[in-house]
Design a protein around this motif. Structure first.
Motif, PDB file in Angstrom:
ATOM      1  N   ASP A 161       0.763  -1.205  -0.003  1.00 50.50           N
ATOM      2  CA  ASP A 161       0.053   0.042  -0.101  1.00 50.50           C
ATOM      3  C   ASP A 161       0.751   1.247   0.049  1.00 50.50           C
ATOM      4  O   ASP A 161       0.299   2.227  -0.513  1.00 50.50           O
ATOM      5  CB  ASP A 161      -1.026   0.050   1.299  1.00 50.50           C
ATOM      6  CG  ASP A 161      -0.245   0.105   2.604  1.00 50.50           C
ATOM      7  OD1 ASP A 161       0.908  -0.359   2.600  1.00 50.50           O
ATOM      8  OD2 ASP A 161      -0.733   0.629   3.465  1.00 50.50           O
ATOM      9  N   ASN A 162       2.156   1.092   0.604  1.00 49.92           N
ATOM     10  CA  ASN A 162       2.992   2.129   0.346  1.00 49.92           C
ATOM     11  C   ASN A 162       4.488   1.852   0.581  1.00 49.92           C
ATOM     12  O   ASN A 162       4.935   1.454   1.555  1.00 49.92           O
ATOM     13  CB  ASN A 162       2.515   3.181   1.763  1.00 49.92           C
ATOM     14  CG  ASN A 162       3.434   4.573   1.699  1.00 49.92           C
ATOM     15  OD1 ASN A 162       4.295   4.599   0.904  1.00 49.92           O
ATOM     16  ND2 ASN A 162       3.223   5.517   2.536  1.00 49.92           N
ATOM     17  N   ARG A 169       9.955   8.639   3.799  1.00 45.52           N
ATOM     18  CA  ARG A 169       8.854   9.742   3.662  1.00 45.52           C
ATOM     19  C   ARG A 169       9.245  11.014   4.442  1.00 45.52           C
ATOM     20  O   ARG A 169       9.041  11.885   3.856  1.00 45.52           O
ATOM     21  CB  ARG A 169       7.492   8.979   4.301  1.00 45.52           C
ATOM     22  CG  ARG A 169       7.025   7.709   3.331  1.00 45.52           C
ATOM     23  CD  ARG A 169       5.570   7.440   3.805  1.00 45.52           C
ATOM     24  NE  ARG A 169       5.125   7.204   4.973  1.00 45.52           N
ATOM     25  CZ  ARG A 169       5.291   6.017   5.561  1.00 45.52           C
ATOM     26  NH1 ARG A 169       5.671   4.798   4.959  1.00 45.52           N
ATOM     27  NH2 ARG A 169       5.247   5.694   6.848  1.00 45.52           N
TER      28      ARG A 169
END
Length: 182
Positions: A161-162, A169
């Motif tokens: 998903d990420n 990040r």
């Protein structure tokens, strides 16, 4: 009709999961129930052409056991409507790896459904591994299970998903912030 969680919503499940008999034998294609069926990999491999001829790709799904090799189904992605991954008991986590392999290594884009002993506590982790549909155990509350997707606001590890881990990040955000202030 049974329900499942699909794309974070409770929907009717119009698929029937076909399981081997107690002795391990598989049903014949003409013995399968009417409608959409999710068949074990062994039945798919033994009767692929007959299944497609009798139903068409839109009504056939294949489920993988924890010891199945997901690479065995890669060439059939366009012939099936969904892939299920069986979690026979709560403590068997091999299905998480199968989900990630299907999504990340083999590029599967269709519905990926968790079946078997699927519990609320696993849903957020299954989602991170690429699952988008969940057939909860019959004794579980679907409305309560939906809350599992929002329990964690930050994930440290990269996943389906990420893919970017938290430290990357944060570094990207800091770099973008420095460019704006310069």
């Amino acid at each position: 009709m049974a329900s499942i969680i699909k794309n974070r919503a409770i929907v009717n499940d119009d698929w029937t999961v076909v399981r081997p008999a107690e002795d391990g034998s598989l049903p014949a294609v003409n013995e399968l129930p009417a409608g959409k069926v999710l068949v074990p990999l062994a039945l798919w491999q033994a009767s692929r052409d007959a299944l497609i001829a009798s139903r068409g790709a839109a009504e056939i799904g294949v489920w993988l056991a924890p010891d199945s090799e997901p690479a065995e189904i890669v060439g059939d992605f366009d012939r099936i409507a969904l892939i299920g991954v069986d979690f026979p008991v709560f403590r068997d986590g091999r299905g998480f790896s199968i989900g990630r392999l299907l999504r990340e290594r083999y590029g599967y884009k269709g519905e990926l459904r968790a079946i078997g002993d699927v519990l609320r506590d696993q849903l957020a982790f299954m989602f991170r591994c690429g699952f988008d549909a969940y057939a909860l155990r019959a004794d579980k509350d679907f409305n309560d299970a939906l809350k599992a997707f929002d329990e964690f606001s930050v994930q440290y590890q990269g996943a389906v998903d990420n893919p970017s881990p938290l430290f990357r990040r944060r570094a990207a955000a800091a770099s973008a912030s420095e460019k704006v202030s310069a």
